[in-house]
Design an enzyme around this catalytic site. Structure first.
Site, PDB file in Angstrom:
ATOM      1  N   THR A 198      65.348  22.197  17.237  1.00  0.00           N
ATOM      2  CA  THR A 198      63.969  21.718  17.163  1.00  0.00           C
ATOM      3  C   THR A 198      63.194  22.578  16.170  1.00  0.00           C
ATOM      4  O   THR A 198      63.418  23.786  16.080  1.00  0.00           O
ATOM      5  CB  THR A 198      63.290  21.754  18.553  1.00  0.00           C
ATOM      6  OG1 THR A 198      61.955  21.262  18.444  1.00  0.00           O
ATOM      7  CG2 THR A 198      63.254  23.162  19.127  1.00  0.00           C
TER       8      THR A 198
ATOM      9  N   HIS B 156      71.691  31.205  31.272  1.00  0.00           N
ATOM     10  CA  HIS B 156      72.392  32.456  31.545  1.00  0.00           C
ATOM     11  C   HIS B 156      73.497  32.293  32.580  1.00  0.00           C
ATOM     12  O   HIS B 156      74.332  33.183  32.758  1.00  0.00           O
ATOM     13  CB  HIS B 156      71.388  33.507  32.030  1.00  0.00           C
ATOM     14  CG  HIS B 156      71.777  34.915  31.698  1.00  0.00           C
ATOM     15  ND1 HIS B 156      73.030  35.254  31.252  1.00  0.00           N
ATOM     16  CD2 HIS B 156      71.077  36.086  31.763  1.00  0.00           C
ATOM     17  CE1 HIS B 156      73.099  36.556  31.055  1.00  0.00           C
ATOM     18  NE2 HIS B 156      71.921  37.085  31.353  1.00  0.00           N
TER      19      HIS B 156
END
Length: 412
Positions: A331, A383
């Site tokens: 993006t 994560h």
């Protein structure tokens, strides 16, 4: 007379339903074959439903704002002769007008007869209490003055109740008018609702962290300046920055396969292909069409496809198939002036790269201060799957390729 159904188009498996946004025709209006008759919005794109034939729109079964399913009937078109239909409608309206007039005369006659048969005392009480004429059909000639007074009292209570109700309604309307002076309430589009749901889902269901770095964009700028004119003459399109980032990302995904993967319950699924989602701004919100097998595309092919996505996105003509899939998203908030930002992961993907604006800044190079065109880049990652070592390594890999694009040639 033949009726033709207006159907919701086939929706892909990933889209369960759609919303009727706008009917472009009203009941009774003529429609021509292939006219855009109604717009339907999914959580990804806007679909135009065309008329399957010439005729008259006879029924609208699903009004604007209704949720519909694939192949559901939402309206009907009458293929019967148009002139005949018009004549038939005119005759029907004439008949209805005649019947309404006749009914009105009956009501007036009944009212006059009822009033004539009331006793003088009843008429006097009606006049004193100002009873509405619409209540007279409930009052009949009663000799018992006490019972008649009860009827009068009941009618008064109803009138008072209606007055209070109207007063509350007027107060509510006044409050709404006051609010409209300071507010403008509009319904969210289906796409905007879906964007909100996905962003919230991403935030709540991923262990998202973001790591940052900065890139010296001077090598890419000089490369574009040196070969930009020749590139445009040969391929018919200008070379931008996004194609360089796409190629750098693909190389990074090859070196860090954990980022080109997703979590499926207790399994890690590694992609063998490289499909990159590109965030494109449209009038209705942000969408992410996919560059398929981008590792096999040239810079010119990437630039042409991105331009195509941009044009189709602005026209709300992105195909649903072009939005399905994608292993990783890029993006670019820099085109709107963003200096630094934290992009949100696009589920079920596990990472997203955010580009920002290029800004000249003082940078220390070999112990000397230089003014260079710098860009902050950000990698948001899940994560649960990607550790800090891999995420930082990936971002540094992207940075190194952009600052020395020849690395792609020797695969380092």
């Amino acid at each position: 007379m033949k009726k033709i159904n207006i159907l919701v188009p086939d929706l892909p498996e990933s889209v369960s339903d759609a919303t009727v946004v706008k009917w472009h025709k009203k009941i009774g209006e003529r429609v021509n074959c292939n006219d855009n008759i109604v717009d339907i919005e999914t959580d990804k794109v806007m679909l135009e439903v065309s008329s399957p034939c010439d005729g008259i729109l006879k029924n609208i079964l699903e009004e604007e704002g209704k949720i519909v399913k694939s192949q559901q009937i939402i309206g009907k078109i009458d293929q019967f002769n148009i002139i005949h239909n018009i004549k038939e409608d005119n005759l029907l309206n004439t008949k209805k007008n005649y019947e309404n007039k006749e009914e009105k005369e009956k009501i007036e006659s009944s009212f006059q007869n009822s009033e004539q048969h009331l006793t003088p005392s009843a008429r006097r009480l009606i006049k004193i209490n100002n009873i509405n004429k619409s209540s007279l059909n409930k009052i009949i000639e009663i000799d018992d003055q006490i019972n008649f007074k009860k009827i009068i009292k009941t009618e008064e209570e109803k009138i008072n109740k209606n007055l209070l109700s109207n007063h509350d309604l007027d107060s509510h309307e006044d409050k709404e008018k006051e609010n409209k002076r300071f507010e403008n309430r509009v319904k969210m589009t289906r796409l905007r609702q879906r964007i909100a749901e996905r962003l919230l889902d991403s935030k709540n269901n991923t262990a998202m962290l973001t790591t940052f770095n900065e890139v010296n964009m001077q090598p890419i700028i000089l490369l574009r300046k040196k070969y930009g004119e020749d590139f445009e003459k040969k391929h018919g399109i200008r070379i931008g920055f996004m194609s360089f980032f796409v190629k750098a990302v693909v190389q990074g995904l090859k070196n860090f396969p954990e980022i080109n993967a997703y979590i499926d319950k207790t399994d890690i699924v590694f992609y063998k292909n490289f499909d990159i989602s590109i965030a494109v701004s449209t009038p209705k919100g942000l969408i992410t069409p996919v560059l398929k097998n981008v590792d096999q595309m040239s810079l010119s092919e990437i630039e042409k496809k991105i331009k195509e996505f941009s044009i189709k996105g602005f026209q709300n003509k992105i195909n649903i198939k072009e939005l399905i899939g994608g292993n990783f998203t890029i993006t670019n908030g820099g085109i709107f002036g963003s200096l630094i930002s934290t992009p949100i992961i696009n589920p079920p993907q596990t990472a997203i790269l955010g580009m920002n604006m290029i800004q000249e800044r003082p940078v220390v190079v070999n112990g000397k201060i230089k003014i260079l065109p710098m860009m902050y880049i950000a990698l948001s990652y899940d994560h649960r799957l990607i550790d800090g070592k891999e995420s930082i390594g990936f971002l540094v890999n992207v940075k190194n390729i952009l600052e020395d694009f020849t690395r792609i040639l020797i695969d380092v």
